[in-house]
Every structure is written in structure tokens, then in C-alpha cells.
Design a protein around this motif. Structure first.
Motif, PDB file in Angstrom:
ATOM      1  N   TYR A  85       0.850  -1.188   0.000  1.00 51.99           N
ATOM      2  CA  TYR A  85       0.000   0.000   0.000  1.00 51.99           C
ATOM      3  C   TYR A  85       0.884   1.235   0.000  1.00 51.99           C
ATOM      4  O   TYR A  85       2.048   1.199   0.396  1.00 51.99           O
TER       5      TYR A  85
ATOM      6  N   LEU B  57      -5.004   4.636   2.906  1.00 47.50           N
ATOM      7  CA  LEU B  57      -4.119   3.685   2.252  1.00 47.50           C
ATOM      8  C   LEU B  57      -4.581   3.432   0.828  1.00 47.50           C
ATOM      9  O   LEU B  57      -5.743   3.135   0.583  1.00 47.50           O
TER      10      LEU B  57
ATOM     11  N   PHE C 144      -4.164   0.985  -2.253  1.00 51.63           N
ATOM     12  CA  PHE C 144      -3.721  -0.360  -2.613  1.00 51.63           C
ATOM     13  C   PHE C 144      -2.840  -0.309  -3.858  1.00 51.63           C
ATOM     14  O   PHE C 144      -3.158   0.388  -4.831  1.00 51.63           O
TER      15      PHE C 144
ATOM     16  N   TYR D 174      -1.156  -7.063  -4.900  1.00 47.07           N
ATOM     17  CA  TYR D 174      -1.393  -8.213  -4.033  1.00 47.07           C
ATOM     18  C   TYR D 174      -0.650  -9.418  -4.593  1.00 47.07           C
ATOM     19  O   TYR D 174      -0.692  -9.668  -5.800  1.00 47.07           O
TER      20      TYR D 174
ATOM     21  N   LEU E 274       3.669   0.874   2.743  1.00 44.13           N
ATOM     22  CA  LEU E 274       3.357  -0.125   3.759  1.00 44.13           C
ATOM     23  C   LEU E 274       3.174  -1.488   3.123  1.00 44.13           C
ATOM     24  O   LEU E 274       2.565  -1.618   2.063  1.00 44.13           O
TER      25      LEU E 274
ATOM     26  N   THR F 107      -5.497 -16.679   1.495  1.00 47.48           N
ATOM     27  CA  THR F 107      -6.432 -15.848   0.735  1.00 47.48           C
ATOM     28  C   THR F 107      -7.783 -15.719   1.420  1.00 47.48           C
ATOM     29  O   THR F 107      -8.555 -14.822   1.094  1.00 47.48           O
ATOM     30  N   LEU F 108      -8.084 -16.620   2.369  1.00 46.09           N
ATOM     31  CA  LEU F 108      -9.379 -16.544   3.034  1.00 46.09           C
ATOM     32  C   LEU F 108      -9.337 -15.681   4.289  1.00 46.09           C
ATOM     33  O   LEU F 108     -10.369 -15.440   4.907  1.00 46.09           O
TER      34      LEU F 108
ATOM     35  N   TYR G  35      -8.941 -12.281   6.210  1.00 48.38           N
ATOM     36  CA  TYR G  35      -9.066 -10.848   5.978  1.00 48.38           C
ATOM     37  C   TYR G  35      -8.079 -10.031   6.801  1.00 48.38           C
ATOM     38  O   TYR G  35      -7.672  -8.962   6.396  1.00 48.38           O
ATOM     39  N   GLU G  36      -7.729 -10.523   7.983  1.00 50.54           N
ATOM     40  CA  GLU G  36      -6.889  -9.739   8.865  1.00 50.54           C
ATOM     41  C   GLU G  36      -5.488  -9.622   8.299  1.00 50.54           C
ATOM     42  O   GLU G  36      -4.849 -10.631   7.981  1.00 50.54           O
ATOM     43  N   GLN G  37      -5.030  -8.406   8.171  1.00 49.20           N
ATOM     44  CA  GLN G  37      -3.700  -8.163   7.627  1.00 49.20           C
ATOM     45  C   GLN G  37      -2.775  -7.660   8.724  1.00 49.20           C
ATOM     46  O   GLN G  37      -3.186  -6.882   9.591  1.00 49.20           O
TER      47      GLN G  37
ATOM     48  N   PHE H  51       0.601  -5.590   9.437  1.00 47.91           N
ATOM     49  CA  PHE H  51       1.360  -4.564   8.746  1.00 47.91           C
ATOM     50  C   PHE H  51       2.784  -4.441   9.270  1.00 47.91           C
ATOM     51  O   PHE H  51       3.044  -4.613  10.464  1.00 47.91           O
ATOM     52  N   GLY H  52       3.676  -4.086   8.360  1.00 47.01           N
ATOM     53  CA  GLY H  52       5.008  -3.691   8.752  1.00 47.01           C
ATOM     54  C   GLY H  52       5.006  -2.217   9.138  1.00 47.01           C
ATOM     55  O   GLY H  52       3.993  -1.528   9.002  1.00 47.01           O
TER      56      GLY H  52
END
Lengths: 114, 112
Positions: free
Chosen positions: A35, A43, A45, A48, A91, A98-99, A101-103, A105-106
């Protein structure tokens, strides 16, 4: 365990130079996202990855931007011939599959193009 | 393009008060998440609510979702100075993969 890491944390470059930004996702996470966040903005995008392939590159703003991922792990975002409008925080995030949703982050790379 | 739009864009409250942030979105979603960002760096996942849920709690956080109005709210109760941060809603949709789209955020300042 170790989280997502990014390097460098800060990068100052001259207009026209190329830069490489690196992301190390959480071990075992197959999905990886890049991002861009401009000052005071949300953010945006960029791209991916699922494994080493990039099924969605729709957010890359121009052909000066490219990214790759090797070994299903480390990813590099390359910006060629940088412009001042490329200045932003970049970011990286990863998720377990792939299932999910929770990402995660660095800390981001702050890029300044002078 | 941004899917979610947070409201207000900035909020300043006294420590101990409750903070409410709203998020509106445009398309159908599978879930909605809230993230916190400190000092313009990495985001931290706070809570996820699925499209078939109406309310969810996590500690001092309460999230509601109204799919008919395409809106969500995040309530932080008994706020603390450490809650000072930007808060983003993120909508999750399916399209080959679980794509998450972030809003522009609400900047919360909690004054000690």
C-alpha cells in the motif's frame, strides 16, 4: 514471533533515481500486499501477491512501479525514475492465506524524493 | 478509489470520555474491519465484524454494522491518552481473493 519487517525505514532519493523497498512478511503467510499512504491520506492499494504470483496489480500507479516476490516470502517494490509525487509511506502487509481478511502490517518505509 | 469514508475526519476528546467514529461504504461487503495507526506508520488490526453480524465487542471497543445503511461505527469507551491515533475502517470483499479496501481514517486525539 517476528512480525512483518520493512527496509529501509527511511529513504531519501533524488528525482530520477531508482529505489527498491523490501518487505519480509510473517513466516508462512502466503498473501502479501503493498500500500501507499501519502501525508494525511488513507491507504492506497498497490499490489497483491499470493505466493510468488501477483493476481492483482491494479493499484500500481504507472509502469515505473513494479514488484516481485521470491520463494513465497520476501517482496521487493521497485520505483524507477522516481518523481516527487512518489513521496509517501509505503506499507507492506501479509495475511495467512487468501481466506484471511486480517492483515498484519510492517512499520513502513518513508520515501522522500527531492 | 476509497470504499470506506470515515466521519469525522478528526475528533478531539478528554480522557475518560467515549469516542465514536463512523464509516460509510458503497458496495456489498463480506466483512468490515477497524485498524489503528500510530504516528503514520504500521496499522494494527482491532476488530472484524462479518456482514451477518450487527454488533461486536472487544474490551473497550464496540463495533456496530448496519448493512442496510452501508455503515459502521466504532465506539471506544473510557478513552485514554494512549488511544490517540488514526482509526481506519476497511471493507472486505471477495473477488478471487479477500480484498480489503481502506478508508481515509479518523484522527482521534485524547487529551489527558
Amino acid at each position: 514471533g517476528a512480525g512483518v519487517s520493512q527496509s529501509p525505514s527511511n529513504k531519501v532519493t533524488e528525482k530520477g533515481k531508482d529505489v527498491e523497498l523490501r518487505c519480509d512478511p510473517i513466516s508462512g503467510h502466503t498473501a502479501l500486499y503493498w500500500y501507499r499512504q501519502s501525508l494525511g491520506q488513507g491507504l492506497e492499494f498497490l499490489i497483491y501477491f499470493q505466493g510468488n504470483s501477483a493476481p492483482d496489480k491494479s493499484g500500481l500507479p504507472s509502469d515505473r512501479f513494479s514488484a516481485e516476490r521470491t520463494g513465497g516470502s520476501v517482496s521487493t517494490l521497485t520505483i524507477q525514475r522516481t518523481q516527487q509525487e512518489d513521496s509517501a509511506v509505503y506499507l507492506c502487509a501479509s495475511s495467512s492465506d487468501t481466506l484471511s481478511y486480517e492483515q498484519y502490517f510492517g512499520p513502513g518505509t518513508r520515501l522522500t524524493v527531492t | 478509489s476509497q470504499q470506506g469514508e470515515e466521519d469525522p475526519q478528526a475528533l478531539s476528546i478528554q480522557e475518560g470520555e467515549n469516542a465514536t467514529m463512523n464509516c460509510s461504504y458503497k458496495t456489498s461487503i463480506n466483512n468490515l474491519q477497524w485498524y489503528r495507526q500510530n504516528s503514520g506508520r504500521g496499522l494494527v488490526h482491532l476488530i472484524l465484524i462479518r456482514s451477518n453480524e450487527r454488533e461486536k465487542h472487544s474490551g473497550r471497543l464496540r463495533v456496530t454494522l448496519d448493512t442496510s445503511k452501508k455503515s459502521s461505527s466504532l465506539l471506544i469507551t473510557a478513552s485514554r491518552a494512549a488511544d490517540t491515533a488514526s482509526y481506519f475502517c476497511a471493507t472486505g470483499t471477495s473477488g478471487g481473493y479477500q480484498k480489503v479496501t481502506f478508508g481515509i481514517g479518523t484522527k482521534l486525539q485524547v487529551i489527558p
